[in-house]
Design an enzyme around this catalytic site. Structure first.
Site, mmCIF file in Angstrom:
data_model
loop_
_atom_site.group_PDB
_atom_site.id
_atom_site.type_symbol
_atom_site.label_atom_id
_atom_site.label_comp_id
_atom_site.label_asym_id
_atom_site.label_seq_id
_atom_site.Cartn_x
_atom_site.Cartn_y
_atom_site.Cartn_z
ATOM 1 N N GLU A 225 13.799 55.731 26.203
ATOM 2 C CA GLU A 225 12.605 56.578 26.272
ATOM 3 C C GLU A 225 11.626 56.310 25.125
ATOM 4 O O GLU A 225 10.420 56.300 25.338
ATOM 5 C CB GLU A 225 12.998 58.056 26.307
ATOM 6 C CG GLU A 225 13.666 58.441 27.625
ATOM 7 C CD GLU A 225 13.857 59.939 27.761
ATOM 8 O OE1 GLU A 225 12.868 60.673 27.738
ATOM 9 O OE2 GLU A 225 15.024 60.371 27.882
ATOM 10 N N HIS A 241 39.937 47.867 29.106
ATOM 11 C CA HIS A 241 40.772 47.614 30.285
ATOM 12 C C HIS A 241 39.995 46.906 31.379
ATOM 13 O O HIS A 241 40.503 46.709 32.477
ATOM 14 C CB HIS A 241 41.346 48.932 30.818
ATOM 15 C CG HIS A 241 42.333 49.545 29.873
ATOM 16 N ND1 HIS A 241 43.678 49.250 29.883
ATOM 17 C CD2 HIS A 241 42.152 50.409 28.843
ATOM 18 C CE1 HIS A 241 44.294 49.923 28.922
ATOM 19 N NE2 HIS A 241 43.383 50.633 28.276
ATOM 20 N N LYS A 335 8.455 62.350 38.855
ATOM 21 C CA LYS A 335 8.411 63.797 39.136
ATOM 22 C C LYS A 335 7.226 64.128 40.057
ATOM 23 O O LYS A 335 7.338 64.958 40.945
ATOM 24 C CB LYS A 335 8.336 64.598 37.829
ATOM 25 C CG LYS A 335 9.671 64.632 37.069
ATOM 26 C CD LYS A 335 9.612 65.479 35.799
ATOM 27 C CE LYS A 335 10.953 65.498 35.097
ATOM 28 N NZ LYS A 335 10.982 66.197 33.826
HETATM 29 O O1 PA5 Z 1 12.800 63.271 27.870
HETATM 30 C C1 PA5 Z 1 12.318 63.664 28.925
HETATM 31 O O2 PA5 Z 1 11.120 63.960 29.068
HETATM 32 C C2 PA5 Z 1 13.228 63.854 30.123
HETATM 33 O O3 PA5 Z 1 14.461 63.237 29.917
HETATM 34 C C3 PA5 Z 1 13.374 65.353 30.439
HETATM 35 O O4 PA5 Z 1 14.091 65.985 29.412
HETATM 36 C C4 PA5 Z 1 14.062 65.544 31.777
HETATM 37 O O5 PA5 Z 1 13.276 64.981 32.787
HETATM 38 C C5 PA5 Z 1 14.327 67.024 32.101
HETATM 39 O O6 PA5 Z 1 13.192 67.817 31.914
HETATM 40 P P1 PA5 Z 1 13.340 69.196 31.082
HETATM 41 O O7 PA5 Z 1 13.830 68.767 29.742
HETATM 42 O O8 PA5 Z 1 12.002 69.791 31.023
HETATM 43 O O9 PA5 Z 1 14.338 70.022 31.825
#
Ligand code: PA5
Length: 339
Positions: A225, A241, A335
């Site tokens: 990320e 393994h 999303k």
């Molecule tokens: O880092 C991010 O933006 C994502 O991994 C979000 O955490 C993930 O999509 C879930 O969203 P939220 O944290 O709002 O529940």
């Protein structure tokens, strides 16, 4: 030019965030019936799941009943009225989390939520279950202190944390502040020099599969990320393994793979030996191999010592990749397409 300021400020302020979360949750009161709880099920995704996964791994040998991390809409069969489902969503709008909480409540489970708002907070307020509202306006993975500390408090309330970890939140705070001073400094910086070695390679993270498993995952998620770099990982003893054999036929990738081994003094003794053998067997095929040992006294401080190193390393790797570490355009796009 890239905007690194946003993530830089989150990382720099992380010890302060931890301290704030610690102080704000000190007197927190819960209405959960602790005597009814026979299983715990955390549910969350991505940056909101990692805090829950860390607390699950942290309690793996102190919780007397099953404790599971769920990253899905679907529930295991055993979720029932003796389950406590804890929904973790920074935005409060993540559909997998909302669905799983609803389904668990329909089976009579007790619920609670850790969120900055959204539909999850409205649901908790309307349906009358406990929720902890954490500050909004951050990117979820940068809010790990706000996400994690309330979960620690819930586990303290449920009495599933080892007694010798009573001061762990404070010790972790101190260690985070000390390490941050070093990692934010551009001279003699462990995270920066690691990022330089990882540049243009595929990082592979190995660790024991008990308390370090989600720490290992955090490394990979942060590379992906923040640095927009695909990362891979696995845990021991299982990889010894099968996966270890897979290294035989990757000659064409020699020099393109970097290995990061995470170790802790509490790792199983046989796993420690296995790790050393794995190191001997693969080191000639790697661009570089790095071994990091946790620091600190409490288990919590030790886990977070390596989390903080991951966070800063992925930040520096993003800079080397000329990438802004904060936005996650592909997640946002996905999303939107699903909406
Ligand atoms: O880092 C991010 O933006 C994502 O991994 C979000 O955490 C993930 O999509 C879930 O969203 P939220 O944290 O709002 O529940």
């Amino acid at each position: 030019s890239i905007d690194t300021q946003n993530m830089w400020s989150f990382l720099e302020a992380f010890p302060k965030q931890w301290e704030e979360a610690r102080a704000q949750t000190e007197e927190i009161e819960f209405t959960i019936d602790a005597d009814r709880v026979r299983t715990i099920c955390f549910v969350g995704m991505g940056g909101s799941a990692i805090g829950a996964d860390l607390i699950r791994a942290y309690c793996y040998d102190s919780c007397p009943y099953p404790i599971q991390m769920l990253r899905h809409y679907e529930l295991p069969r055993w979720v029932d009225e003796h389950t406590l489902i804890i929904g973790c969503s920074y935005s409060g709008n993540t559909e997998e989390t909302l669905t799983a909480v609803d389904r668990a409540r329909a089976r009579g489970a007790q619920a609670m939520a850790v969120t900055s708002g959204g539909a999850l907070m409205l649901k908790a307020a309307k349906e009358g279950f406990d929720y902890i509202k954490i500050p909004g306006g951050l990117t979820p993975r940068a809010a790990l202190g706000y996400n994690f500390v309330p979960l620690f408090r819930i586990c303290q309330y449920l009495d599933i944390i080892n007694e010798d970890e009573a001061e762990a939140l404070e010790e972790t705070n101190q260690l985070l502040a000390e390490q941050n001073g070093l990692l934010a400094n551009s001279e003699d910086n462990e995270a920066l020099s690691l990022a330089e070695k990882l540049d243009d390679t595929l990082p592979i993270v190995y660790s024991d599969s008990t308390m370090l498993e989600p720490v290992n995952l955090r490394w990979r998620e942060q590379f992906e990320e923040n640095a927009k770099t695909l990362a891979y990982g696995n845990t021991l003893p299982e990889m010894t393994h099968n996966e270890i054999v897979g290294w035989e036929r990757i000659v064409h990738l020699t020099g393109r793979l970097s290995v990061i081994m995470l170790v802790d003094r509490e790792d199983n003794e046989r796993v420690k030996q296995r790790m050393k053998i794995v190191e001997e067997l693969i080191k000639d095929q790697t661009a570089s191999l790095h071994l990091f040992e946790t620091r600190g006294k409490s288990r919590l401080a030790r886990m977070f010592s390596l989390i903080q190193l991951a966070d800063w390393t992925s930040f520096y790797l993003a800079i080397l990749n000329s990438t802004d570490p904060t936005p996650v355009a592909k997640i946002d796009l996905l999303k939107r397409k699903l909406a």
